[in-house]
Design a protein around this motif. Sequence first.
Motif, PDB file in Angstrom:
ATOM      1  N   GLY A 104     -36.221 -27.264  -7.398  1.00  0.00           N
ATOM      2  CA  GLY A 104     -35.461 -28.262  -6.655  1.00  0.00           C
ATOM      3  C   GLY A 104     -34.740 -27.683  -5.452  1.00  0.00           C
ATOM      4  O   GLY A 104     -34.902 -26.520  -5.097  1.00  0.00           O
ATOM      5  N   TRP A 105     -33.953 -28.513  -4.817  1.00  0.00           N
ATOM      6  CA  TRP A 105     -33.256 -28.160  -3.583  1.00  0.00           C
ATOM      7  C   TRP A 105     -31.939 -28.920  -3.518  1.00  0.00           C
ATOM      8  O   TRP A 105     -31.673 -29.802  -4.328  1.00  0.00           O
ATOM      9  N   VAL A 106     -31.132 -28.570  -2.526  1.00  0.00           N
ATOM     10  CA  VAL A 106     -29.869 -29.257  -2.288  1.00  0.00           C
ATOM     11  C   VAL A 106     -29.883 -29.769  -0.853  1.00  0.00           C
ATOM     12  O   VAL A 106     -30.136 -29.002   0.078  1.00  0.00           O
ATOM     13  N   THR A 107     -29.663 -31.064  -0.688  1.00  0.00           N
ATOM     14  CA  THR A 107     -29.519 -31.637   0.649  1.00  0.00           C
ATOM     15  C   THR A 107     -28.038 -31.567   1.010  1.00  0.00           C
ATOM     16  O   THR A 107     -27.185 -32.028   0.256  1.00  0.00           O
ATOM     17  N   MET A 108     -27.776 -30.950   2.168  1.00  0.00           N
ATOM     18  CA  MET A 108     -26.396 -30.762   2.615  1.00  0.00           C
ATOM     19  C   MET A 108     -26.209 -31.424   3.977  1.00  0.00           C
ATOM     20  O   MET A 108     -27.185 -31.818   4.623  1.00  0.00           O
ATOM     21  N   LEU A 109     -24.957 -31.530   4.392  1.00  0.00           N
ATOM     22  CA  LEU A 109     -24.606 -32.051   5.701  1.00  0.00           C
ATOM     23  C   LEU A 109     -23.853 -30.984   6.469  1.00  0.00           C
ATOM     24  O   LEU A 109     -22.942 -30.342   5.918  1.00  0.00           O
ATOM     25  N   ASP A 110     -24.204 -30.795   7.742  1.00  0.00           N
ATOM     26  CA  ASP A 110     -23.424 -29.885   8.582  1.00  0.00           C
ATOM     27  C   ASP A 110     -22.117 -30.578   8.977  1.00  0.00           C
ATOM     28  O   ASP A 110     -21.893 -31.739   8.590  1.00  0.00           O
ATOM     29  N   PRO A 111     -21.224 -29.935   9.696  1.00  0.00           N
ATOM     30  CA  PRO A 111     -19.936 -30.549  10.009  1.00  0.00           C
ATOM     31  C   PRO A 111     -20.010 -31.870  10.782  1.00  0.00           C
ATOM     32  O   PRO A 111     -19.054 -32.642  10.770  1.00  0.00           O
ATOM     33  N   GLU A 112     -21.140 -32.172  11.419  1.00  0.00           N
ATOM     34  CA  GLU A 112     -21.278 -33.454  12.117  1.00  0.00           C
ATOM     35  C   GLU A 112     -22.152 -34.439  11.353  1.00  0.00           C
ATOM     36  O   GLU A 112     -22.505 -35.498  11.859  1.00  0.00           O
ATOM     37  N   GLY A 113     -22.503 -34.098  10.107  1.00  0.00           N
ATOM     38  CA  GLY A 113     -23.239 -35.031   9.267  1.00  0.00           C
ATOM     39  C   GLY A 113     -24.744 -34.958   9.352  1.00  0.00           C
ATOM     40  O   GLY A 113     -25.440 -35.819   8.803  1.00  0.00           O
ATOM     41  N   ASN A 114     -25.299 -33.939  10.004  1.00  0.00           N
ATOM     42  CA  ASN A 114     -26.753 -33.762  10.062  1.00  0.00           C
ATOM     43  C   ASN A 114     -27.256 -33.196   8.746  1.00  0.00           C
ATOM     44  O   ASN A 114     -26.745 -32.185   8.258  1.00  0.00           O
ATOM     45  N   GLU A 115     -28.270 -33.840   8.184  1.00  0.00           N
ATOM     46  CA  GLU A 115     -28.831 -33.384   6.923  1.00  0.00           C
ATOM     47  C   GLU A 115     -29.666 -32.128   7.116  1.00  0.00           C
ATOM     48  O   GLU A 115     -30.342 -31.974   8.119  1.00  0.00           O
ATOM     49  N   PHE A 116     -29.619 -31.268   6.109  1.00  0.00           N
ATOM     50  CA  PHE A 116     -30.513 -30.119   6.019  1.00  0.00           C
ATOM     51  C   PHE A 116     -30.645 -29.766   4.549  1.00  0.00           C
ATOM     52  O   PHE A 116     -29.823 -30.177   3.733  1.00  0.00           O
ATOM     53  N   CYS A 117     -31.706 -29.063   4.199  1.00  0.00           N
ATOM     54  CA  CYS A 117     -31.948 -28.738   2.795  1.00  0.00           C
ATOM     55  C   CYS A 117     -31.917 -27.234   2.566  1.00  0.00           C
ATOM     56  O   CYS A 117     -32.330 -26.458   3.429  1.00  0.00           O
ATOM     57  N   VAL A 118     -31.436 -26.869   1.398  1.00  0.00           N
ATOM     58  CA  VAL A 118     -31.466 -25.470   0.972  1.00  0.00           C
ATOM     59  C   VAL A 118     -32.430 -25.400  -0.203  1.00  0.00           C
ATOM     60  O   VAL A 118     -32.202 -25.997  -1.254  1.00  0.00           O
ATOM     61  N   GLU A 119     -33.524 -24.679   0.020  1.00  0.00           N
ATOM     62  CA  GLU A 119     -34.539 -24.495  -1.003  1.00  0.00           C
ATOM     63  C   GLU A 119     -34.269 -23.224  -1.786  1.00  0.00           C
ATOM     64  O   GLU A 119     -33.376 -22.454  -1.444  1.00  0.00           O
ATOM     65  N   ARG A 120     -35.078 -22.986  -2.803  1.00  0.00           N
ATOM     66  CA  ARG A 120     -34.998 -21.701  -3.499  1.00  0.00           C
ATOM     67  C   ARG A 120     -35.479 -20.614  -2.578  1.00  0.00           C
ATOM     68  O   ARG A 120     -36.298 -20.819  -1.687  1.00  0.00           O
TER      69      ARG A 120
END
Length: 128
Positions: A104-120
């Motif tokens: 799995g992965w984690v979808t995160m938001l940068d300080p301005e709300g842009n989505e990005f994912c952290v994979e294994r």
Amino acid sequence: MASTINQVTFDARDGYALSLFWSAVTGFTEHPDYPNGPEDEENFIGPGGERPGLLFINVPEGKAVKNRLHLDLSPDTTRDEEVERLLALGATVFEDHRKPDGSGWVTMLDPEGNEFCVERSEAERTKA
């Protein structure tokens, strides 16, 4: 024939601050001959200050909807350690897709709300 990606561009309320955040995330730096500054309309970071990289352009409007394009990060450490590091840098968790088996992965938001994912990490994927 083909095209080369020169940069990925982000619209931002504060492109300078966002460039600092993403610089801390990626290790990318500004070009030594073209330093970034808070008063600049555009701020660029790239590997060793070179391209391809990330460009942050100041715009008056805030983010309104989900990104149609996002970055997927593969950390040097474990996924979970990277999530903790990014939280300390100012990111937030948006959706947690980690599974009990470690995938799995984690979808995160940068300080301005842009989505990005952290994979294994690559090491975590090869252990599975």
